[in-house]
Design an enzyme around this catalytic site. Structure first.
Site, PDB file in Angstrom:
ATOM      1  N   CYS A   4      59.233 -30.903 -27.344  1.00 40.69           N
ATOM      2  CA  CYS A   4      58.545 -29.956 -26.462  1.00 40.69           C
ATOM      3  C   CYS A   4      57.182 -29.547 -26.975  1.00 40.69           C
ATOM      4  CB  CYS A   4      59.421 -28.727 -26.223  1.00 40.69           C
ATOM      5  SG  CYS A   4      59.609 -27.636 -27.655  1.00 40.69           S
ATOM      6  N   CYS A  40      65.984 -25.608 -33.028  1.00 35.20           N
ATOM      7  CA  CYS A  40      65.605 -24.567 -32.077  1.00 35.20           C
ATOM      8  C   CYS A  40      66.835 -23.800 -31.598  1.00 35.20           C
ATOM      9  CB  CYS A  40      64.859 -25.178 -30.891  1.00 35.20           C
ATOM     10  SG  CYS A  40      64.261 -23.963 -29.688  1.00 35.20           S
TER      11      CYS A  40
END
Length: 373
Positions: A208, A109
């Site tokens: 997440c 990410c």
């Protein structure tokens, strides 16, 4: 010296809706920079509320980020990067597990979203830097180059997941929390003093995009259940599983093996073979690794030449271990001074020279002290 810009910058503050990114944005604004807050919408179907401290990128998070921006007094926007996030992070995560590897989606990410897609868009719009709530330091050298270093507070250091950043990206990165030697409670107290409602919001944990923390269930929905064998080092069948992707190297719990080991000691996952859907287990000593090879290296500055002595970190909250490393034809070869355990292909190895991050690479293979299979 620490990178402290002499002129006000146009800063895009990535605001997750948590306390760290809110305080980072507030500090950047307080330092005199022209700050704009942005929340990244990374889920195509965000839940209204997170489950305790799990997950992020929910509707609740975007609202918390907006409220924090209002208190700080900065403009705020929501940018939809859900498609890019799915392709570069979620799909990559699933593919890596399917191939028998153990990825770290936070590194991906940072590499693909926060300091590639987001940074590129920010620069195109005329911003000078992207600000995040990571605990790490960018140090400006006298020759104008930049280095990434560990945070002042080792307990909160996040340089491991930033080891994928190159020098160009570091030149446009601000980490206002990196110089702070404070506890998380003090960061929360600062947020409260600033009137930020996220001061008491729990930190997000785990992955997440898997809000309930059930990684195996998440993978099963995407890859399907595929029964295979659990075997010992001799190849003897000990049990079955519903998908090799549900295991990681070094795993002890959840093996569901009815037959105890001959010595009565626990057994661990030693090898995952996606080709024949087999999981091999054995004693802890068989996990000892003396070296590894890693691919796709990314350097936080100039690539090292020749063999060198460093320390290496193998997981986000792991300890450092002394190593020698050398880049040969694009592949990083690492040898450990002492054997380490639980090293899995797909993980990142991050090299350090003192507190300086040298670079990161993806583990492709390991050298075991004793044969695992």
């Amino acid at each position: 010296m620490t990178d402290t810009p002499q002129r006000p910058l146009r800063v895009l503050a990535a605001m997750s809706g948590g306390v760290d990114s809110a305080v980072a944005a507030a500090r950047a604004a307080e330092a005199g920079h022209e700050v704009t807050g942005v929340h990244l919408a990374l889920s195509a179907n965000p839940q209204s509320f997170r489950t305790g401290a799990r997950g992020c990128c929910t509707i609740e998070d975007s609202r918390d980020a907006r409220r924090a921006a209002d208190v700080i007094g900065i403009p705020f926007y929501v940018w939809d990067l859900a498609d890019r996030f799915k392709e570069d992070v979620v799909d990559d995560f699933v593919a890596e597990y399917e191939a028998g590897r153990t990825p770290n989606p936070c590194l991906r990410c940072n590499e693909k979203i926060k300091f590639a897609a987001l940074l590129d868009k920010a620069l195109a719009l005329g911003f000078d830097a992207v600000c995040t709530g990571h605990y790490a330091k960018v140090v400006l050298r006298e020759d104008g180059s930049r280095e990434l270093h560990r945070a002042s507070d080792m307990a909160k250091d996040q340089s491991y997941v930033l080891g994928v950043l190159d020098e160009r990206q570091l030149a446009h990165a601000l980490f206002p929390l990196g110089d702070t030697v404070t506890t998380k409670e003090e960061i929360r107290a600062e947020a409260a003093r600033r009137g930020l409602a996220v001061a008491k919001k729990p930190d997000s944990h785990d992955i997440c995009f898997i809000a309930d923390g059930d990684t195996q269930g998440f993978l099963a929905k995407r890859l399907g259940r595929a029964e295979g064998d659990i075997v010992d080092e001799s190849g003897a069948k000990l049990g079955t599983h519903e998908g090799a992707y549900g295991f990681t190297i070094g795993q002890r719990k959840g093996l569901r093996i009815g037959t105890p080991a001959a010595d009565g000691k626990p057994r661990y996952v030693l090898d995952i073979s996606p080709v024949d859907n087999t999981v091999t287990v054995g004693p802890a000593a068989a996990l000892d690794v003396t070296g590894l090879t890693a691919i796709r290296p990314r350097w936080c500055g100039t690539a090292p030449s020749g063999p060198g002595s460093y320390t290496a970190q193998l997981r986000a909250h792991g300890d450092e271990t002394p190593v020698t490393a050398e880049l040969v034809d694009g592949t990083l070869h690492v040898t450990f001074a002492e054997p380490v355990r639980g090293v899995a292909p797909g993980q990142a190895v991050v090299l350090y020279d003192g507190t300086r991050v040298v670079g990161s690479a993806t583990i492709a293979s390991t050298v075991r002290a004793t044969s695992a299979v």
